[in-house]
Design an enzyme around this catalytic site. Structure first.
Site, mmCIF file in Angstrom:
data_model
loop_
_atom_site.group_PDB
_atom_site.id
_atom_site.type_symbol
_atom_site.label_atom_id
_atom_site.label_comp_id
_atom_site.label_asym_id
_atom_site.label_seq_id
_atom_site.Cartn_x
_atom_site.Cartn_y
_atom_site.Cartn_z
ATOM 1 C CG HIS A 135 42.885 46.768 35.297
ATOM 2 N ND1 HIS A 135 43.032 47.973 35.938
ATOM 3 C CD2 HIS A 135 41.651 46.442 34.778
ATOM 4 C CE1 HIS A 135 41.534 48.370 35.624
ATOM 5 N NE2 HIS A 135 41.063 47.509 35.073
ATOM 6 C CD GLU A 164 40.597 52.488 43.459
ATOM 7 O OE1 GLU A 164 41.348 51.642 42.902
ATOM 8 O OE2 GLU A 164 40.597 53.418 44.303
ATOM 9 C CG ASN A 200 49.604 48.295 40.608
ATOM 10 O OD1 ASN A 200 50.698 47.691 40.885
ATOM 11 N ND2 ASN A 200 48.442 47.696 40.489
ATOM 12 C CB SER A 207 46.906 43.016 38.641
ATOM 13 O OG SER A 207 47.679 44.294 37.789
#
Ligand code: SF4
Length: 319
Positions: free
Chosen positions: A41, A126, A224, A266
């Site tokens: 992402h 996910e 995250n 990411s």
């Protein structure tokens, strides 16, 4: 301006492996490759691969029969794998091993007759992939309030799992409520929130008291990265999630002396470097990197790719 540069930050082992995997696929098969959802992402990463000729798809039926399809770091459900088989696609699996671990736990608990409470965010790739492993045996819970709404009998056979990129604190609040309501609830021996998520959150929590503003390099759809920004927001700091230096607004720094800079798992280092360069040039920033934990995790490429590379090498030797 003083800049504290958090370490660890940026790429985790799963993202590194997924990107290496796509690079290797391009090298072996050429750029006419399809990827199921974003490889990771991050806008910068996805744009870069798109410019190289890679096509990101939302549905398997968008991929021409027989083509190469890569599964992204977030993992996929068995329904997607089955659809890819039906289209005779050549698939390469770049799912992070720590996501695969959660899938395996879900399958195991479902086979043992548990109902699984998956702590995570609705709609995240996910979560969709994990729930797809045992759809009839998994219920998503996002908050302590969701736990209150559960209608399972008190002595039900229950287990919980978590998305790998949650806020450690928020997940703990949900788990506490689950354990209050269902003291018998089972869980895996090792927690599912991954080392990279935990370490990046720990760095921000440790360093944020010294900072007036928090900059998180990462994309809006990166779970995250958002959690890192929320740590700053929860403490009343100006906290911003940005894809790159081009989004910086000078007003963010009014009255600020110290800026904490980090990056989601990411986000590539190049966008961090551009941001630091902007702060140096426009605000005379001095940069101080602070390491709160060491990280030495590395995941090998998927076996199918390693085998292909071996065959290639053997072929080259034979010629
Ligand atoms: S954030 Fe964690 S689970 Fe996600 S890809 Fe990185 S290492 Fe794997």
């Amino acid at each position: 301006m003083r800049v504290l540069l958090a370490s660890p930050r940026g790429f985790c082992a799963g993202v590194n492996m997924a990107i290496e995997c796509l690079d290797e696929c391009i090298r072996i098969f050429g750029p006419k490759i399809f990827v199921y959802h974003e490889i990771v992402h991050n806008k910068y990463v996805v744009d870069k691969f798109t410019q190289q000729g890679v096509t990101f798809v939302d549905e398997v039926h968008e991929v021409p029969e027989g083509a190469v399809l890569l599964y992204s770091a977030h993992g996929v459900s068995p329904v997607v794998r089955e659809a890819a088989r039906a289209r005779k696609l050549r698939t390469i699996d770049a799912t992070c091993p720590l996501v695969t671990k959660v899938h395996i736990e879900a399958i195991k608990y479902a086979q043992e007759g548990y109902h699984i409470l998956l702590i995570g965010h609705e709609g995240h790739d996910e979560v969709i992939g994990t729930m797809g492993e045992a759809p009839a045996s998994i219920t998503l819970v996002e908050s302590p309030e969701d736990v209150d709404q559960l209608s399972f009998p008190a002595d039900s056979k229950l287990a919980y799992l978590t998305q790998t990129t949650l806020s450690v604190e928020e997940a703990s609040a949900v788990i506490r409520r689950l354990e209050e309501r269902f003291p018998q609830v089972e869980h895996p021996p090792k927690e599912d929130i991954c080392y990279a998520t935990t370490n990046r959150q720990f760095a921000v929590r440790s360093l944020i008291p010294e900072a007036d503003v928090l900059l998180v390099l990462g994309s809006q759809n990166s779970s995250n990265s958002r959690r890192l920004m929320e740590i700053g927001q929860a403490l009343g700091k100006g906290a911003y999630l940005l894809d790159g230096a081009g989004e910086i607004q000078p007003a963010w720094f009014e009255g600020a002396e110290t800026v904490l800079v980090t990056a989601g798992a990411s986000a590539p280092q190049v966008v961090v470097d551009e941001c630091l360069e902007y702060l140096r040039t426009h605000h005379g920033a001095t940069i101080e990197e602070v390491t709160t934990r060491d990280e030495h995790v590395h995941f090998p490429l998927p076996r199918e790719l390693r085998q292909l590379a071996k065959l290639e090498a053997a072929g080259a030797q034979g010629t």
